[in-house]
Design a protein around this motif. Structure first.
Motif, short mmCIF file in Angstrom:
data_model
loop_
_atom_site.label_atom_id
_atom_site.label_comp_id
_atom_site.label_asym_id
_atom_site.label_seq_id
_atom_site.Cartn_x
_atom_site.Cartn_y
_atom_site.Cartn_z
N VAL A 296 6.40 8.07 -46.07
CA VAL A 296 5.85 9.28 -45.46
C VAL A 296 6.68 9.71 -44.24
O VAL A 296 7.04 10.88 -44.10
N TYR A 297 7.03 8.74 -43.38
CA TYR A 297 7.69 9.05 -42.13
C TYR A 297 9.21 8.84 -42.17
O TYR A 297 9.91 9.21 -41.23
N GLY A 298 9.71 8.20 -43.24
CA GLY A 298 11.11 7.82 -43.28
C GLY A 298 11.28 6.40 -42.75
O GLY A 298 10.40 5.85 -42.10
N THR A 299 12.44 5.79 -43.05
CA THR A 299 12.65 4.40 -42.66
C THR A 299 12.87 4.23 -41.16
O THR A 299 12.49 3.21 -40.58
N ALA A 300 13.50 5.22 -40.51
CA ALA A 300 13.76 5.10 -39.07
C ALA A 300 12.44 5.08 -38.31
O ALA A 300 11.59 5.95 -38.49
N ASP A 301 12.26 4.07 -37.47
CA ASP A 301 11.07 3.94 -36.63
C ASP A 301 9.81 3.74 -37.47
O ASP A 301 8.72 4.15 -37.08
N SER A 302 9.93 3.09 -38.61
CA SER A 302 8.75 2.84 -39.44
C SER A 302 7.89 1.71 -38.87
O SER A 302 6.73 1.54 -39.27
N SER A 303 8.46 0.93 -37.95
CA SER A 303 7.69 -0.08 -37.24
C SER A 303 8.35 -0.32 -35.89
O SER A 303 9.55 -0.10 -35.71
N GLY A 304 7.54 -0.76 -34.93
CA GLY A 304 8.10 -1.00 -33.61
C GLY A 304 7.11 -1.69 -32.70
O GLY A 304 5.93 -1.87 -33.04
N GLN A 305 7.61 -2.10 -31.55
CA GLN A 305 6.77 -2.74 -30.54
C GLN A 305 7.12 -2.17 -29.17
O GLN A 305 8.29 -2.01 -28.83
N ILE A 306 6.08 -1.89 -28.38
CA ILE A 306 6.23 -1.33 -27.04
C ILE A 306 5.77 -2.36 -26.03
O ILE A 306 4.74 -3.00 -26.21
N HIS A 307 6.54 -2.53 -24.96
CA HIS A 307 6.22 -3.50 -23.91
C HIS A 307 5.85 -2.77 -22.62
O HIS A 307 6.49 -1.76 -22.27
N TYR A 308 4.87 -3.31 -21.90
CA TYR A 308 4.42 -2.72 -20.64
C TYR A 308 4.53 -3.76 -19.53
O TYR A 308 4.40 -4.97 -19.77
N ASP A 309 4.76 -3.28 -18.29
CA ASP A 309 4.87 -4.21 -17.16
C ASP A 309 3.49 -4.46 -16.55
O ASP A 309 2.46 -4.00 -17.06
N GLU A 310 3.47 -5.20 -15.44
CA GLU A 310 2.20 -5.58 -14.81
C GLU A 310 1.46 -4.39 -14.23
O GLU A 310 0.26 -4.49 -13.91
N ASN A 311 2.13 -3.25 -14.12
CA ASN A 311 1.48 -2.02 -13.66
C ASN A 311 1.05 -1.11 -14.81
O ASN A 311 0.60 0.00 -14.58
N GLY A 312 1.22 -1.60 -16.03
CA GLY A 312 0.83 -0.82 -17.19
C GLY A 312 1.80 0.27 -17.57
O GLY A 312 1.48 1.17 -18.35
N ARG A 313 3.05 0.20 -17.06
CA ARG A 313 4.06 1.21 -17.37
C ARG A 313 4.90 0.77 -18.57
O ARG A 313 5.27 -0.40 -18.67
N MET A 314 5.19 1.69 -19.46
CA MET A 314 6.08 1.39 -20.58
C MET A 314 7.47 1.09 -20.03
O MET A 314 8.07 1.91 -19.34
#
Length: 372
Positions: A296-314
């Protein structure tokens, strides 16, 4: 010569100010105070005047990737050699960024403040299912000459009473308005809702990269569904920019009232479209994992993980692409809620320096410089 040097000198002054503690008068009054920034863009595969292949190849060697199989002592030695070769070596970096206690980014600015180096420490996804190779850490080093940044526009924004961005306006290099967006924040939801978005046809390329920059999902409040208590329960459109996938989404919460899962469903497919949220002890986001069907979305960015710091910022995002992995880093000054630079790296390489040192990873960046 003067016409060339003048904008570079201005950029150096602005870049230096981004690496120091900035004060804001937004706390002096409860009324919104508009701040403005210059936007600069960089792409190490798009250098004006570098049409010669040999010259371009030498330029690309400003970015190297160290193999995860190297010993720590070897890595440290190679990093020091790299910084010395590029003229940015210091015993102590100008700033560092950590991810859950692990060193993520080292930032070095040379003495004349004409170039800057970044050392990115990559650890792979935080998942028990990852194999040993994925959990090993690689290192990507890149150096950017400030003269290679190109001004691409202006950005103005305001904060709400909790210092969260509630409005952004994008202007082109001639200060013509080309896009504007408003945000609203609701209890129990760690992402902003978009209440208004307007953009010209000419703004799409830059708007997609700089508006809502440290958020993955574009959630329009008009498409959100709420229960009688005002709790967000679902979404009747797609959460990935303006993609028309045909999916609708349902929200799930834990016993503490934290949003922990968003599941997408459609009659067209039974493939997984899911977002999972993990929180820190303080109730702020720690990681967000997403998986969506490539059919549906294409292979690019079909899965990923986002990390946040102790202040909740990406601070860091990695996602799958067909030839490997794409990484995006967001760096902040002190407690600022908005990043001063966003840097995207690609795992693909152009060549080999040695068996354990490659070069030529694609690097793009957006630099934001306050001027009021």
């Amino acid at each position: 010569m003067r016409r060339i040097l003048f904008p570079i000198i201005i950029l150096i002054i602005l870049f230096t100010s981004s690496c120091t503690i900035q004060t804001s008068n937004s706390n002096a009054s409860n009324s919104p105070t508009e701040s403005s920034q210059l936007i600069f863009a960089f792409d190490n595969n798009n250098f004006k005047g570098h049409s010669d292949l040999k010259e371009t190849d030498e330029k690309l060697q400003g970015t190297i990737c160290l193999s995860p199989t190297l010993e720590e002592k070897q890595k440290k030695s190679l990093i020091n050699e790299y910084l010395q070769r590029l003229g940015t070596y210091k015993e102590t970096p100008d700033s560092v960024t950590y991810d859950n206690g692990r060193l993520l980014v080292e930032h070095y600015l040379n003495e004349t403040k004409e170039k800057t180096s970044f050392i990115f420490h990559l650890y792979g996804k935080k998942s028990e299912s990852e194999n040993a190779i994925a959990s090993q850490d690689a290192i990507i080093c890149t150096t950017i000459n400030l003269s290679d940044f190109q001004k691409v526009g202006y950005l103005s924004y305001t904060f709400d009473e909790q210092q969260r961005t509630n409005h952004e306006s994008l202007l082109d290099t001639k200060k013509n308005p080309i896009a504007a967006i408003n945000y609203q924040y609701l209890n129990g939801v760690p992402f902003p809702f978009i209440t208004k978005y307007e953009a010209s046809d000419t703004s799409r390329n830059i708007a997609d990269h700089v508006l809502n920059i440290n958020q993955k999902f574009w959630i329009y409040k008009d498409n959100a569904e709420f229960d009688n208590a005002g709790k967000w329960t679902g979404y009747s459109a797609d959460m990935y920019k303006n993609h028309n996938s045909g999916y609708t989404f349902t929200c799930s919460y834990d016993t503490k009232g934290n949003l922990v899962k968003i599941i997408g469903e459609t009659d067209k497919s039974d493939l997984l479209n899911e977002i999972n949220l993990v929180y820190q002890k303080a109730g702020l986001l720690s990681t967000v994992d997403y998986t969506r069907p490539d059919t549906v979305y294409g292979t690019a960015d079909s899965s990923g993980q986002i990390h946040y710091d102790e202040n909740g910022r990406m601070i860091y995002k990695e996602n799958y692409i067909t030839h490997g992995t794409q990484y995006v880093f967001y760096l902040y000054n002190d407690e600022d809620k908005r990043p001063w630079i966003c840097i995207q790296l690609d795992s693909a390489i152009q060549g080999h320096i040695t068996d354990e040192v490659d070069y030529g990873n694609q690097v793009t960046a957006y630099l934001f410089q306050s001027f009021n």
